[in-house]
Write a protein that holds these residues in place. Structure first.
Motif, PDB file in Angstrom:
ATOM      1  N   ARG A 130       0.868  -1.182   0.000  1.00 21.76           N
ATOM      2  CA  ARG A 130       0.000   0.000   0.000  1.00 21.76           C
ATOM      3  C   ARG A 130       0.902   1.228   0.000  1.00 21.76           C
ATOM      4  NH1 ARG A 130      -3.482   0.522   4.975  1.00 21.76           N
ATOM      5  NH2 ARG A 130      -1.597   1.417   5.806  1.00 21.76           N
ATOM      6  N   VAL A 131       0.599   2.154  -0.877  1.00 24.14           N
ATOM      7  CA  VAL A 131       1.359   3.404  -0.968  1.00 24.14           C
ATOM      8  C   VAL A 131       0.388   4.544  -0.685  1.00 24.14           C
ATOM      9  CG1 VAL A 131       2.726   4.900  -2.466  1.00 24.14           C
ATOM     10  CG2 VAL A 131       2.909   2.416  -2.694  1.00 24.14           C
ATOM     11  N   LYS A 132       0.774   5.405   0.267  1.00 29.17           N
ATOM     12  CA  LYS A 132      -0.021   6.601   0.575  1.00 29.17           C
ATOM     13  C   LYS A 132       0.807   7.820   0.255  1.00 29.17           C
ATOM     14  CE  LYS A 132      -2.821   4.994   4.448  1.00 29.17           C
ATOM     15  NZ  LYS A 132      -3.159   5.250   5.859  1.00 29.17           N
ATOM     16  N   LEU A 133       0.169   8.789  -0.352  1.00 32.51           N
ATOM     17  CA  LEU A 133       0.773  10.080  -0.627  1.00 32.51           C
ATOM     18  C   LEU A 133      -0.185  11.115  -0.079  1.00 32.51           C
ATOM     19  CD1 LEU A 133       3.237  11.305  -1.985  1.00 32.51           C
ATOM     20  CD2 LEU A 133       1.930  11.400  -4.097  1.00 32.51           C
ATOM     21  N   GLY A 134       0.284  11.934   0.870  1.00 24.91           N
ATOM     22  CA  GLY A 134      -0.627  12.850   1.532  1.00 24.91           C
ATOM     23  C   GLY A 134      -0.021  14.202   1.807  1.00 24.91           C
ATOM     24  N   TYR A 135      -0.866  15.066   2.371  1.00 25.92           N
ATOM     25  CA  TYR A 135      -0.458  16.422   2.713  1.00 25.92           C
ATOM     26  C   TYR A 135      -1.015  16.757   4.083  1.00 25.92           C
ATOM     27  CZ  TYR A 135       0.364  21.439   2.292  1.00 25.92           C
ATOM     28  OH  TYR A 135       0.793  22.718   2.500  1.00 25.92           O
ATOM     29  N   GLU A 136      -0.116  17.032   5.046  1.00 27.75           N
ATOM     30  CA  GLU A 136      -0.500  17.450   6.391  1.00 27.75           C
ATOM     31  C   GLU A 136      -0.799  18.944   6.324  1.00 27.75           C
ATOM     32  OE1 GLU A 136      -1.608  17.939   9.906  1.00 27.75           O
ATOM     33  OE2 GLU A 136      -0.954  15.891   9.495  1.00 27.75           O
ATOM     34  N   VAL A 137      -2.065  19.307   6.524  1.00 32.22           N
ATOM     35  CA  VAL A 137      -2.530  20.667   6.293  1.00 32.22           C
ATOM     36  C   VAL A 137      -1.968  21.658   7.314  1.00 32.22           C
ATOM     37  CG1 VAL A 137      -4.583  22.134   6.121  1.00 32.22           C
ATOM     38  CG2 VAL A 137      -4.634  19.818   5.201  1.00 32.22           C
ATOM     39  N   SER A 138      -2.017  21.321   8.600  1.00 33.99           N
ATOM     40  CA  SER A 138      -1.576  22.287   9.617  1.00 33.99           C
ATOM     41  C   SER A 138      -0.070  22.536   9.566  1.00 33.99           C
ATOM     42  CB  SER A 138      -1.986  21.821  11.015  1.00 33.99           C
ATOM     43  OG  SER A 138      -1.480  20.529  11.266  1.00 33.99           O
ATOM     44  N   ASP A 139       0.729  21.495   9.284  1.00 33.59           N
ATOM     45  CA  ASP A 139       2.181  21.664   9.186  1.00 33.59           C
ATOM     46  C   ASP A 139       2.633  22.008   7.769  1.00 33.59           C
ATOM     47  OD1 ASP A 139       2.384  21.026  11.871  1.00 33.59           O
ATOM     48  OD2 ASP A 139       2.779  18.906  11.482  1.00 33.59           O
ATOM     49  N   LYS A 140       1.719  21.911   6.810  1.00 35.90           N
ATOM     50  CA  LYS A 140       2.013  22.182   5.398  1.00 35.90           C
ATOM     51  C   LYS A 140       3.162  21.305   4.892  1.00 35.90           C
ATOM     52  CE  LYS A 140       0.271  26.863   5.498  1.00 35.90           C
ATOM     53  NZ  LYS A 140       0.090  27.373   6.815  1.00 35.90           N
ATOM     54  N   VAL A 141       3.036  19.995   5.157  1.00 35.94           N
ATOM     55  CA  VAL A 141       4.108  19.055   4.833  1.00 35.94           C
ATOM     56  C   VAL A 141       3.556  17.869   4.039  1.00 35.94           C
ATOM     57  CG1 VAL A 141       5.852  17.505   5.807  1.00 35.94           C
ATOM     58  CG2 VAL A 141       5.361  19.664   6.932  1.00 35.94           C
ATOM     59  N   PRO A 142       4.068  17.627   2.837  1.00 34.49           N
ATOM     60  CA  PRO A 142       3.717  16.401   2.116  1.00 34.49           C
ATOM     61  C   PRO A 142       4.405  15.195   2.770  1.00 34.49           C
ATOM     62  CG  PRO A 142       4.561  18.071   0.619  1.00 34.49           C
ATOM     63  CD  PRO A 142       4.841  18.543   2.003  1.00 34.49           C
ATOM     64  N   TYR A 143       3.745  14.039   2.693  1.00 35.48           N
ATOM     65  CA  TYR A 143       4.329  12.836   3.277  1.00 35.48           C
ATOM     66  C   TYR A 143       4.036  11.621   2.404  1.00 35.48           C
ATOM     67  CZ  TYR A 143      -0.415  12.004   5.060  1.00 35.48           C
ATOM     68  OH  TYR A 143      -1.773  11.822   5.172  1.00 35.48           O
ATOM     69  N   LEU A 144       4.766  10.554   2.707  1.00 33.00           N
ATOM     70  CA  LEU A 144       4.669   9.307   1.958  1.00 33.00           C
ATOM     71  C   LEU A 144       4.674   8.151   2.946  1.00 33.00           C
ATOM     72  CD1 LEU A 144       5.062   7.619  -0.775  1.00 33.00           C
ATOM     73  CD2 LEU A 144       7.492   7.749  -0.239  1.00 33.00           C
ATOM     74  N   GLN A 145       3.860   7.139   2.678  1.00 34.30           N
ATOM     75  CA  GLN A 145       3.904   5.907   3.457  1.00 34.30           C
ATOM     76  C   GLN A 145       3.927   4.738   2.486  1.00 34.30           C
ATOM     77  OE1 GLN A 145       0.446   3.783   5.386  1.00 34.30           O
ATOM     78  NE2 GLN A 145       1.440   4.627   7.219  1.00 34.30           N
ATOM     79  N   ILE A 146       4.819   3.798   2.742  1.00 35.56           N
ATOM     80  CA  ILE A 146       4.872   2.557   1.976  1.00 35.56           C
ATOM     81  C   ILE A 146       4.728   1.420   2.977  1.00 35.56           C
ATOM     82  CG2 ILE A 146       6.224   1.093   0.436  1.00 35.56           C
ATOM     83  CD1 ILE A 146       7.726   3.676  -0.414  1.00 35.56           C
ATOM     84  N   ARG A 147       3.722   0.583   2.747  1.00 36.30           N
ATOM     85  CA  ARG A 147       3.476  -0.535   3.652  1.00 36.30           C
ATOM     86  C   ARG A 147       3.502  -1.830   2.862  1.00 36.30           C
ATOM     87  NH1 ARG A 147       0.659  -1.224   8.804  1.00 36.30           N
ATOM     88  NH2 ARG A 147       0.183  -3.436   8.938  1.00 36.30           N
ATOM     89  N   GLU A 148       4.279  -2.786   3.361  1.00 34.42           N
ATOM     90  CA  GLU A 148       4.390  -4.101   2.728  1.00 34.42           C
ATOM     91  C   GLU A 148       4.169  -5.144   3.809  1.00 34.42           C
ATOM     92  OE1 GLU A 148       6.356  -7.818   2.214  1.00 34.42           O
ATOM     93  OE2 GLU A 148       7.164  -6.270   3.494  1.00 34.42           O
ATOM     94  N   ASN A 149       3.061  -5.845   3.738  1.00 33.65           N
ATOM     95  CA  ASN A 149       2.681  -6.845   4.732  1.00 33.65           C
ATOM     96  C   ASN A 149       2.957  -6.352   6.155  1.00 33.65           C
ATOM     97  OD1 ASN A 149       1.899  -8.313   2.529  1.00 33.65           O
ATOM     98  ND2 ASN A 149       3.410  -9.915   2.756  1.00 33.65           N
ATOM     99  N   ASN A 150       4.080  -6.671   6.762  1.00 35.08           N
ATOM    100  CA  ASN A 150       4.355  -6.293   8.154  1.00 35.08           C
ATOM    101  C   ASN A 150       5.215  -5.040   8.301  1.00 35.08           C
ATOM    102  OD1 ASN A 150       2.980  -8.606   8.673  1.00 35.08           O
ATOM    103  ND2 ASN A 150       4.650  -9.685   9.651  1.00 35.08           N
ATOM    104  N   TRP A 151       5.805  -4.558   7.246  1.00 32.95           N
ATOM    105  CA  TRP A 151       6.713  -3.412   7.310  1.00 32.95           C
ATOM    106  C   TRP A 151       6.015  -2.135   6.852  1.00 32.95           C
ATOM    107  CZ3 TRP A 151      11.445  -3.507   9.440  1.00 32.95           C
ATOM    108  CH2 TRP A 151      12.065  -4.736   9.608  1.00 32.95           C
ATOM    109  N   THR A 152       6.289  -1.023   7.559  1.00 37.43           N
ATOM    110  CA  THR A 152       5.766   0.278   7.159  1.00 37.43           C
ATOM    111  C   THR A 152       6.887   1.304   7.261  1.00 37.43           C
ATOM    112  OG1 THR A 152       3.597  -0.284   8.063  1.00 37.43           O
ATOM    113  CG2 THR A 152       3.999   2.035   7.582  1.00 37.43           C
ATOM    114  N   LEU A 153       7.041   2.107   6.212  1.00 40.64           N
ATOM    115  CA  LEU A 153       7.999   3.210   6.208  1.00 40.64           C
ATOM    116  C   LEU A 153       7.216   4.499   6.001  1.00 40.64           C
ATOM    117  CD1 LEU A 153      10.875   4.482   6.018  1.00 40.64           C
ATOM    118  CD2 LEU A 153      10.705   4.103   3.538  1.00 40.64           C
ATOM    119  N   ASN A 154       7.392   5.471   6.895  1.00 44.67           N
ATOM    120  CA  ASN A 154       6.777   6.791   6.788  1.00 44.67           C
ATOM    121  C   ASN A 154       7.880   7.822   6.631  1.00 44.67           C
ATOM    122  OD1 ASN A 154       3.893   6.170   7.481  1.00 44.67           O
ATOM    123  ND2 ASN A 154       4.868   5.401   9.337  1.00 44.67           N
ATOM    124  N   ALA A 155       7.679   8.793   5.761  1.00 45.27           N
ATOM    125  CA  ALA A 155       8.664   9.861   5.570  1.00 45.27           C
ATOM    126  C   ALA A 155       7.943  11.120   5.108  1.00 45.27           C
ATOM    127  CB  ALA A 155       9.708   9.449   4.537  1.00 45.27           C
TER     128      ALA A 155
END
Length: 167
Positions: A130-155
């Motif tokens: 699962r790949v998420k691409l988002g935007y945190e409105v209050s901090d004005k920061v784009p972010y990314l999440q990549i999740r593979e079965n048991n592993w998740t990376l957020n940046a």
């Protein structure tokens, strides 16, 4: 009980996280979770919230209390709603928001985000991604999440990152 190991680049500490969902009704449950910071050997987070799901709307709402070693005790409310973009539901658009109140109910903080998520079933044999691409409105920061079965990376674009492994 759901447990995970979490490591964040800014704290440089391995945390052990545990979460339990106790059903109260068909779409309502009590969620309790806590975190142990292995660097200092003490809890870094304790929380409890009452969550309700609205499956027909692909939405949820919750209220609760949280204690962490940085912001101490505070109350929170959050809501989330998801909309399918494609007919198979693998591409979704989600909006979510949180509100924090301090223990005297004086200081309020708000957070909100909008994101697209794409589920890729059987990316490789027995591997969902699962790949998420988002935007945190209050901090004005784009972010990314990549999740593979048991592993998740957020940046995010500010260089903050964390990784999680679900046990």
């Amino acid at each position: 009980m759901e447990t995970s190991l979490r490591y964040a680049g800014d704290t440089r500490a391995l945390r052990i996280h545990a979460k339990e969902k106790i059903p109260l009704d068909s779409n309502i449950f009590l969620q309790v979770h806590g975190e142990l910071d292995t660097r200092v050997g003490e809890p870094s987070l304790l929380a409890a919230s009452l969550r309700q799901f609205y499956p027909d709307l692909s939405a949820s709402a919750s209220i609760g209390v949280r204690y962490d070693k940085y912001e101490k005790l505070h109350y929170l409310g959050r809501g989330k709603m998801s909309f399918p973009v494609t007919t198979d539901g693998l591409l979704r658009f989600t909006i979510k928001g949180q509100s924090y109140l301090d223990k005297e109910f004086k200081e309020t903080k708000f957070k909100g985000a909008a994101e697209f998520s794409l589920g890729i079933l059987n990316f490789q044999k027995a591997q969902d991604v699962r790949v998420k691409l988002g935007y945190e409105v209050s901090d004005k920061v784009p972010y990314l999440q990549i999740r593979e079965n048991n592993w998740t990376l957020n940046a995010n674009v500010n260089g903050r990152w964390n990784v999680r492994f679900d046990l």
